[in-house]
Motif scaffolding. Structure first.
Motif, PDB file in Angstrom:
ATOM      1  N   ALA A 250     -47.472  10.740   0.349  1.00 15.88           N
ATOM      2  CA  ALA A 250     -46.980   9.531   1.016  1.00 15.88           C
ATOM      3  C   ALA A 250     -47.053   9.780   2.525  1.00 15.88           C
ATOM      4  O   ALA A 250     -46.364  10.656   3.046  1.00 15.88           O
ATOM      5  N   LEU A 251     -47.905   9.041   3.211  1.00 12.27           N
ATOM      6  CA  LEU A 251     -48.093   9.226   4.644  1.00 12.27           C
ATOM      7  C   LEU A 251     -47.225   8.242   5.415  1.00 12.27           C
ATOM      8  O   LEU A 251     -47.206   7.045   5.112  1.00 12.27           O
ATOM      9  N   ARG A 252     -46.510   8.745   6.401  1.00 13.05           N
ATOM     10  CA  ARG A 252     -45.645   7.880   7.202  1.00 13.05           C
ATOM     11  C   ARG A 252     -46.484   7.063   8.172  1.00 13.05           C
ATOM     12  O   ARG A 252     -47.287   7.597   8.927  1.00 13.05           O
ATOM     13  N   THR A 253     -46.320   5.766   8.152  1.00 11.71           N
ATOM     14  CA  THR A 253     -47.049   4.874   9.052  1.00 11.71           C
ATOM     15  C   THR A 253     -46.182   4.301  10.155  1.00 11.71           C
ATOM     16  O   THR A 253     -46.688   3.770  11.136  1.00 11.71           O
TER      17      THR A 253
ATOM     18  N   GLN B  10     -49.497   5.382   0.383  1.00  6.95           N
ATOM     19  CA  GLN B  10     -49.889   6.454  -0.540  1.00  6.95           C
ATOM     20  C   GLN B  10     -51.365   6.781  -0.342  1.00  6.95           C
ATOM     21  O   GLN B  10     -52.208   5.891  -0.268  1.00  6.95           O
ATOM     22  N   GLU B  11     -51.675   8.068  -0.236  1.00 13.05           N
ATOM     23  CA  GLU B  11     -53.056   8.515  -0.116  1.00 13.05           C
ATOM     24  C   GLU B  11     -53.323   9.580  -1.178  1.00 13.05           C
ATOM     25  O   GLU B  11     -52.427  10.356  -1.538  1.00 13.05           O
ATOM     26  N   THR B  12     -54.553   9.620  -1.640  1.00 10.62           N
ATOM     27  CA  THR B  12     -54.973  10.632  -2.606  1.00 10.62           C
ATOM     28  C   THR B  12     -56.142  11.416  -2.031  1.00 10.62           C
ATOM     29  O   THR B  12     -57.142  10.823  -1.610  1.00 10.62           O
ATOM     30  N   PHE B  13     -56.010  12.734  -1.992  1.00  9.66           N
ATOM     31  CA  PHE B  13     -57.054  13.612  -1.483  1.00  9.66           C
ATOM     32  C   PHE B  13     -57.622  14.421  -2.652  1.00  9.66           C
ATOM     33  O   PHE B  13     -56.868  14.902  -3.507  1.00  9.66           O
ATOM     34  N   THR B  14     -58.928  14.575  -2.680  1.00 10.06           N
ATOM     35  CA  THR B  14     -59.571  15.200  -3.832  1.00 10.06           C
ATOM     36  C   THR B  14     -60.230  16.528  -3.485  1.00 10.06           C
ATOM     37  O   THR B  14     -60.634  16.757  -2.350  1.00 10.06           O
ATOM     38  N   CYS B  15     -60.334  17.377  -4.499  1.00  9.56           N
ATOM     39  CA  CYS B  15     -61.046  18.653  -4.374  1.00  9.56           C
ATOM     40  C   CYS B  15     -62.489  18.486  -4.842  1.00  9.56           C
ATOM     41  O   CYS B  15     -62.766  17.751  -5.792  1.00  9.56           O
ATOM     42  N   GLY B  16     -63.381  19.193  -4.189  1.00 15.51           N
ATOM     43  CA  GLY B  16     -64.739  19.324  -4.693  1.00 15.51           C
ATOM     44  C   GLY B  16     -64.871  20.670  -5.391  1.00 15.51           C
ATOM     45  O   GLY B  16     -64.069  21.584  -5.178  1.00 15.51           O
ATOM     46  N   GLN B  17     -65.883  20.779  -6.248  1.00 15.76           N
ATOM     47  CA  GLN B  17     -66.160  22.049  -6.918  1.00 15.76           C
ATOM     48  C   GLN B  17     -67.535  22.552  -6.494  1.00 15.76           C
ATOM     49  O   GLN B  17     -68.547  21.888  -6.718  1.00 15.76           O
ATOM     50  N   MET B  18     -67.554  23.712  -5.865  1.00 13.10           N
ATOM     51  CA  MET B  18     -68.804  24.356  -5.489  1.00 13.10           C
ATOM     52  C   MET B  18     -69.080  25.483  -6.476  1.00 13.10           C
ATOM     53  O   MET B  18     -68.159  26.211  -6.859  1.00 13.10           O
TER      54      MET B  18
ATOM     55  N   TRP C 161     -65.716  27.568  -6.548  1.00 10.99           N
ATOM     56  CA  TRP C 161     -64.732  27.422  -5.471  1.00 10.99           C
ATOM     57  C   TRP C 161     -64.321  25.961  -5.420  1.00 10.99           C
ATOM     58  O   TRP C 161     -65.125  25.090  -5.133  1.00 10.99           O
ATOM     59  N   TYR C 162     -63.055  25.707  -5.739  1.00 13.91           N
ATOM     60  CA  TYR C 162     -62.491  24.369  -5.664  1.00 13.91           C
ATOM     61  C   TYR C 162     -61.751  24.236  -4.330  1.00 13.91           C
ATOM     62  O   TYR C 162     -60.873  25.038  -4.015  1.00 13.91           O
ATOM     63  N   LEU C 163     -62.090  23.207  -3.562  1.00 15.00           N
ATOM     64  CA  LEU C 163     -61.442  23.042  -2.264  1.00 15.00           C
ATOM     65  C   LEU C 163     -61.502  21.583  -1.841  1.00 15.00           C
ATOM     66  O   LEU C 163     -62.457  20.866  -2.150  1.00 15.00           O
ATOM     67  N   GLY C 164     -60.469  21.155  -1.134  1.00 15.96           N
ATOM     68  CA  GLY C 164     -60.443  19.824  -0.542  1.00 15.96           C
ATOM     69  C   GLY C 164     -59.671  19.862   0.760  1.00 15.96           C
ATOM     70  O   GLY C 164     -59.199  20.922   1.190  1.00 15.96           O
ATOM     71  N   LEU C 165     -59.550  18.724   1.400  1.00 17.36           N
ATOM     72  CA  LEU C 165     -58.861  18.631   2.684  1.00 17.36           C
ATOM     73  C   LEU C 165     -57.914  17.441   2.656  1.00 17.36           C
ATOM     74  O   LEU C 165     -58.306  16.330   2.277  1.00 17.36           O
ATOM     75  N   ALA C 166     -56.664  17.685   3.052  1.00 16.90           N
ATOM     76  CA  ALA C 166     -55.669  16.616   3.153  1.00 16.90           C
ATOM     77  C   ALA C 166     -55.321  16.402   4.620  1.00 16.90           C
ATOM     78  O   ALA C 166     -54.731  17.284   5.253  1.00 16.90           O
ATOM     79  N   VAL C 167     -55.712  15.256   5.152  1.00 17.49           N
ATOM     80  CA  VAL C 167     -55.347  14.890   6.531  1.00 17.49           C
ATOM     81  C   VAL C 167     -54.147  13.960   6.425  1.00 17.49           C
ATOM     82  O   VAL C 167     -54.275  12.742   6.305  1.00 17.49           O
ATOM     83  N   LYS C 168     -52.974  14.553   6.445  1.00 20.97           N
ATOM     84  CA  LYS C 168     -51.741  13.781   6.275  1.00 20.97           C
ATOM     85  C   LYS C 168     -51.314  13.096   7.570  1.00 20.97           C
ATOM     86  O   LYS C 168     -50.683  12.041   7.542  1.00 20.97           O
ATOM     87  N   ASP C 169     -51.637  13.716   8.703  1.00 26.65           N
ATOM     88  CA  ASP C 169     -51.223  13.162   9.988  1.00 26.65           C
ATOM     89  C   ASP C 169     -52.317  13.463  11.005  1.00 26.65           C
ATOM     90  O   ASP C 169     -52.455  14.600  11.467  1.00 26.65           O
TER      91      ASP C 169
END
Length: 323
Positions: A53-56, A79-87, A221-229
């Motif tokens: 949940a990102l504060r707006t 509400q935001e959803t961030f996903t992982c990629g699989q390499m 390698w599973y990795l993703g990025l969450a830009v919350k702010d």
């Protein structure tokens, strides 16, 4: 709500008490990828995705007098959803090549080339990844900080123009890593996002379809990025290294001061070797007071106002102009 693991990749490995093989993989990835020195990771809270949940907007508050009340306030959120990629990498080496060149030690050295390339791909994706273009990867920072125009880009105030034009440009990035700001994500039931399997001796085929046997290792390698702010990163874009000069430091000062709170997390600066060389030269100037070379994590490191400058070969010298 359950507590999900968070910390640097080393912290995660220790918390999970991973086996020696995976510890070695994690340590090698960290040694060959400067991003992993500061990047904070958090375990996904929903399988291979992380919901946040990102504060707006901040809630309303008020001064109160005795015997008088105030109206309750509520912050704005989305509400935001961030996903992982699989390499994945499949390392195959002719079994006789391994025997003739020293056995397991040779195989490990050859396999590490795959790990290095995974690091290169991860770094490139961190800055240029876009799930709309490559759904199998993850969305990187460039998808958030892509324009100088506020009407086009929510984070435009955090993008600075170094004045270069054309398509032979590069960028420098400030990032403040923290579980509350910007962080990497990895799925549950993985060892800090990694999975390794030695598939042993398997059949392979040459270009003519003839059979032979290889020793196969499988890396995931599973990795993703969450830009919350987005207030905790800034980008100096449109850098033409051949034209940059001492005035370049003014842009770094502006990008630094635009960050909401550098002390909130682990801050780092990322640039490619061309920009790093420029900063190193500027650091040698007696008139310069912004850059210094200090010992950081046991190594001589160029720093800007105490923030380490990290070389990232994933940042290109072939960026198009950001407008």
């Amino acid at each position: 709500m359950p507590e999900f693991l968070k910390g640097t990749i080393t912290d995660i490995g220790i918390a999970q008490n991973v086996d020696k093989l995976h510890r070695d993989i994690i340590e090698f990835q960290k040694q060959t990828n400067p991003i992993l020195e500061e990047m904070v990771l958090q375990q996904c809270n929903s399988g291979t995705v992380h919901k946040a949940a990102l504060r707006t907007a901040l809630p309303a508050v008020a001064w109160r007098m005795l015997n008088k009340g105030i109206k309750p306030g509520k912050s704005g959120k989305r509400q935001e959803t961030f996903t992982c990629g699989q390499m994945m990498a499949m390392a195959q080496i002719d079994e006789d090549e391994v025997v003739l060149n020293g056995g397991d030690e040779y195989r490990l050295a050859e396999n590490r080339a795959f790990q290095i390339q995974m690091n290169n791909t991860m770094a490139r994706t961190l800055f240029y990844g876009d799930e709309k273009v490559n759904p199998a990867g993850f969305t990187g920072l460039g998808a958030y900080y892509y324009s100088l125009v506020k009407a086009n880009c929510e984070a435009a105030d955090y993008v600075f123009d170094a004045g270069g034009t054309g398509s032979s440009l590069t960028s420098l990035w400030f990032v403040v890593w923290d579980a509350a700001t910007i962080h990497g994500i990895f799925p549950q039931n993985t060892k800090a996002g990694f999975e390794y399997r030695d598939n042993g001796r398997v059949k392979a085929y040459d270009d003519a379809g003839a059979e032979y046997y290889v020793l196969e290792a499988q890396y995931k390698w599973y990795l993703g990025l969450a830009v919350k702010d987005y207030r905790y990163a800034s980008r100096v874009a449109n850098i033409d290294v051949t034209a940059a000069n001492a005035g370049f430091l003014d842009l770094l000062i502006a990008a630094y001061n635009r960050l909401e709170n550098v002390s909130l997390g682990k801050a780092a600066i990322y640039c490619n070797r061309s920009v790093k060389t420029l900063l190193d030269k500027l650091a040698q100037s007696k008139a310069n007071v912004n850059l210094s070379v200090e010992t950081y994590a046991g190594k001589p490191t160029t720093q800007f106002w105490g923030i380490p400058v990290r070389v990232c070969d994933g940042i290109l010298n072939a960026e198009s102009q950001v407008v």
